[in-house]
Motif scaffolding. Structure first.
Motif, PDB file in Angstrom:
ATOM      1  N   HIS A 137       0.915  -1.187   0.057  1.00  0.00           N
ATOM      2  CA  HIS A 137      -0.036   0.035  -0.067  1.00  0.00           C
ATOM      3  C   HIS A 137       0.868   1.241   0.034  1.00  0.00           C
ATOM      4  CE1 HIS A 137      -2.660  -3.177   1.804  1.00  0.00           C
ATOM      5  NE2 HIS A 137      -3.520  -2.579   1.336  1.00  0.00           N
ATOM      6  N   PRO A 138       1.729   1.576  -1.137  1.00  0.00           N
ATOM      7  CA  PRO A 138       2.276   2.773  -1.346  1.00  0.00           C
ATOM      8  C   PRO A 138       1.515   3.981  -1.119  1.00  0.00           C
ATOM      9  CG  PRO A 138       2.217   1.688  -3.446  1.00  0.00           C
ATOM     10  CD  PRO A 138       1.284   0.930  -2.464  1.00  0.00           C
ATOM     11  N   ILE A 139       2.139   5.087  -0.456  1.00  0.00           N
ATOM     12  CA  ILE A 139       1.528   6.305  -0.095  1.00  0.00           C
ATOM     13  C   ILE A 139       1.118   7.023  -1.694  1.00  0.00           C
ATOM     14  CG2 ILE A 139       1.743   8.699   0.701  1.00  0.00           C
ATOM     15  CD1 ILE A 139       1.406   6.599   3.026  1.00  0.00           C
ATOM     16  N   LYS A 140      -0.002   7.467  -1.646  1.00  0.00           N
ATOM     17  CA  LYS A 140      -0.597   8.278  -2.914  1.00  0.00           C
ATOM     18  C   LYS A 140      -1.158   9.381  -2.393  1.00  0.00           C
ATOM     19  CE  LYS A 140      -1.237   3.924  -5.607  1.00  0.00           C
ATOM     20  NZ  LYS A 140      -2.234   3.202  -6.256  1.00  0.00           N
ATOM     21  N   TRP A 141      -0.439  10.535  -2.478  1.00  0.00           N
ATOM     22  CA  TRP A 141      -1.136  11.901  -1.580  1.00  0.00           C
ATOM     23  C   TRP A 141      -0.863  12.913  -2.846  1.00  0.00           C
ATOM     24  CZ3 TRP A 141      -3.610  12.617   2.683  1.00  0.00           C
ATOM     25  CH2 TRP A 141      -3.527  13.748   3.265  1.00  0.00           C
ATOM     26  N   SER A 142      -1.909  13.626  -3.054  1.00  0.00           N
ATOM     27  CA  SER A 142      -1.991  14.628  -4.101  1.00  0.00           C
ATOM     28  C   SER A 142      -2.596  15.950  -3.439  1.00  0.00           C
ATOM     29  CB  SER A 142      -2.953  14.552  -5.391  1.00  0.00           C
ATOM     30  OG  SER A 142      -4.040  13.926  -4.709  1.00  0.00           O
ATOM     31  N   ILE A 143      -2.667  16.126  -2.049  1.00  0.00           N
ATOM     32  CA  ILE A 143      -3.352  17.305  -1.420  1.00  0.00           C
ATOM     33  C   ILE A 143      -2.138  18.381  -1.331  1.00  0.00           C
ATOM     34  CG2 ILE A 143      -4.039  18.092   0.682  1.00  0.00           C
ATOM     35  CD1 ILE A 143      -5.716  15.188   1.028  1.00  0.00           C
ATOM     36  N   PRO A 144      -2.319  19.668  -1.614  1.00  0.00           N
ATOM     37  CA  PRO A 144      -1.303  20.638  -1.298  1.00  0.00           C
ATOM     38  C   PRO A 144      -0.451  20.483  -0.030  1.00  0.00           C
ATOM     39  CG  PRO A 144      -3.269  21.570  -2.329  1.00  0.00           C
ATOM     40  CD  PRO A 144      -3.430  20.145  -2.017  1.00  0.00           C
ATOM     41  N   THR A 145       0.872  20.263  -0.003  1.00  0.00           N
ATOM     42  CA  THR A 145       1.262  20.163   1.324  1.00  0.00           C
ATOM     43  C   THR A 145       2.509  20.755   1.607  1.00  0.00           C
ATOM     44  OG1 THR A 145       0.307  17.507   1.089  1.00  0.00           O
ATOM     45  CG2 THR A 145       2.505  18.111   2.370  1.00  0.00           C
ATOM     46  N   CYS A 146       2.792  21.363   2.760  1.00  0.00           N
ATOM     47  CA  CYS A 146       4.023  21.840   3.196  1.00  0.00           C
ATOM     48  C   CYS A 146       4.776  20.831   4.377  1.00  0.00           C
ATOM     49  CB  CYS A 146       3.738  23.319   3.777  1.00  0.00           C
ATOM     50  SG  CYS A 146       3.158  24.409   2.758  1.00  0.00           S
ATOM     51  N   ILE A 147       5.944  20.649   4.206  1.00  0.00           N
ATOM     52  CA  ILE A 147       6.641  19.887   5.098  1.00  0.00           C
ATOM     53  C   ILE A 147       7.820  20.710   5.882  1.00  0.00           C
ATOM     54  CG2 ILE A 147       8.097  17.979   5.391  1.00  0.00           C
ATOM     55  CD1 ILE A 147       6.732  16.802   2.915  1.00  0.00           C
ATOM     56  N   LEU A 148       7.808  20.683   7.262  1.00  0.00           N
ATOM     57  CA  LEU A 148       8.798  20.979   7.931  1.00  0.00           C
ATOM     58  C   LEU A 148       9.722  19.841   8.730  1.00  0.00           C
ATOM     59  CD1 LEU A 148      10.292  23.531   9.487  1.00  0.00           C
ATOM     60  CD2 LEU A 148       8.642  22.998  11.507  1.00  0.00           C
ATOM     61  N   TYR A 149      10.995  19.951   8.193  1.00  0.00           N
ATOM     62  CA  TYR A 149      11.877  18.912   8.609  1.00  0.00           C
ATOM     63  C   TYR A 149      13.157  19.384   9.294  1.00  0.00           C
ATOM     64  CZ  TYR A 149      15.386  15.445   7.426  1.00  0.00           C
ATOM     65  OH  TYR A 149      16.565  14.341   7.400  1.00  0.00           O
ATOM     66  N   GLY A 150      13.422  18.564  10.243  1.00  0.00           N
ATOM     67  CA  GLY A 150      14.730  18.985  11.065  1.00  0.00           C
ATOM     68  C   GLY A 150      15.955  18.197  10.504  1.00  0.00           C
ATOM     69  N   GLY A 151      16.907  19.143  10.340  1.00  0.00           N
ATOM     70  CA  GLY A 151      18.162  18.551   9.660  1.00  0.00           C
ATOM     71  C   GLY A 151      18.862  17.297  10.407  1.00  0.00           C
ATOM     72  N   LYS A 152      18.540  17.148  11.657  1.00  0.00           N
ATOM     73  CA  LYS A 152      19.151  16.497  12.669  1.00  0.00           C
ATOM     74  C   LYS A 152      18.284  15.134  12.914  1.00  0.00           C
ATOM     75  CE  LYS A 152      22.505  19.492  14.871  1.00  0.00           C
ATOM     76  NZ  LYS A 152      22.849  20.024  16.106  1.00  0.00           N
ATOM     77  N   ASP A 153      17.231  15.002  12.181  1.00  0.00           N
ATOM     78  CA  ASP A 153      16.139  14.020  12.144  1.00  0.00           C
ATOM     79  C   ASP A 153      16.747  12.643  11.867  1.00  0.00           C
ATOM     80  OD1 ASP A 153      13.749  12.333  11.615  1.00  0.00           O
ATOM     81  OD2 ASP A 153      12.644  13.981  11.195  1.00  0.00           O
ATOM     82  N   HIS A 154      16.400  11.845  13.116  1.00  0.00           N
ATOM     83  CA  HIS A 154      17.144  10.365  12.865  1.00  0.00           C
ATOM     84  C   HIS A 154      16.230   9.464  12.368  1.00  0.00           C
ATOM     85  CE1 HIS A 154      14.689  10.429  16.472  1.00  0.00           C
ATOM     86  NE2 HIS A 154      14.628   9.312  16.680  1.00  0.00           N
ATOM     87  N   LEU A 155      14.939   9.678  12.162  1.00  0.00           N
ATOM     88  CA  LEU A 155      14.310   8.495  11.693  1.00  0.00           C
ATOM     89  C   LEU A 155      14.196   8.610   9.961  1.00  0.00           C
ATOM     90  CD1 LEU A 155      11.633   8.511  14.318  1.00  0.00           C
ATOM     91  CD2 LEU A 155      13.308   6.869  14.042  1.00  0.00           C
ATOM     92  N   THR A 156      14.457   9.841   9.286  1.00  0.00           N
ATOM     93  CA  THR A 156      13.921  10.307   7.909  1.00  0.00           C
ATOM     94  C   THR A 156      15.232  10.850   7.368  1.00  0.00           C
ATOM     95  OG1 THR A 156      11.493  10.250   8.201  1.00  0.00           O
ATOM     96  CG2 THR A 156      12.582  10.940   6.254  1.00  0.00           C
TER      97      THR A 156
END
Length: 200
Positions: A137-156
């Motif tokens: 079940h791969p992600i299929k997402w087409s809703i307008p999206t903003c992402i905030l990401y930390g440069g030291k994120d250890h999971l992604t």
């Protein structure tokens, strides 16, 4: 126009965190979602029912979701009428995260398939069913999206979040000193500014 903001917490969080966002969305109703789901197939029905129940009568709906709450949201709400999504440290490639955790724990696919579930030293339980589900079940997402990401994120990894953002056309903002969990005063200030700038 009646506006609704739905806040979905990450692991170990709670719906009470939604209070933080109320001042940022002064003209909207802001609600938090305390879900029980532990995996995407449980989230599929629980998230959909919650959304349908609470979204009635609103012309505009903004989804704010954190970490695994973002993953569950994308797994279950992709077909809903959401005006905008704002994801904080989202899990965007669960298959990669699970296989990374298998590497950290020296667990092979054969062993996981044989044992079905294997607890890890860092508190997560690896699940063969979960790994198979996210592959199917791969992600299929087409809703307008903003992402905030930390440069030291250890999971992604930066590579994973960049690839996902490009694929869905999301606007990616990186706080180099940010972690997976945005919680310090400096991190929350960046988060608040990001929300203000991202609002449609």
């Amino acid at each position: 126009m009646r506006r609704l903001v739905i806040y979905v917490h990450g692991k170990g969080g709670s719906a009470k965190e939604a209070k933080h966002y109320q001042p940022l969305f002064a003209e909207s109703d802001v609600i938090g979602f305390d879900y029980q789901a532990q995996n995407p197939w449980e989230a599929k029905s629980e998230f959909s029912q919650f959304f349908d129940l609470h979204s009635k009568g609103y012309e505009s709906i903004t989804l704010i979701a954190n970490s695994i709450g973002a993953f569950f949201s994308m797994s279950s709400l992709a077909e809903k009428k959401i005006s905008q999504a704002m994801f904080i440290s989202p899990i965007v490639n669960m298959e990669k995260l699970i296989t990374d955790m298998m590497l950290w724990s020296n667990v092979t696919e054969d062993a996981l398939q044989r044992k079905k579930e294997i607890p890890t030293a860092f508190g997560e339980t690896l699940s063969w069913e979960y790994l198979c589900y996210v592959r199917e079940h791969p992600i299929k997402w087409s809703i307008p999206t903003c992402i905030l990401y930390g440069g030291k994120d250890h999971l992604t990894s930066r590579e994973t979040i960049s690839e996902f953002s490009d694929r869905i056309g999301a606007i990616l903002t990186v706080m180099e000193e940010g972690e997976h969990w945005f919680h310090t005063d400096a991190q929350m200030k960046v988060l608040d500014n990001w929300i203000s700038n991202a609002m449609q």
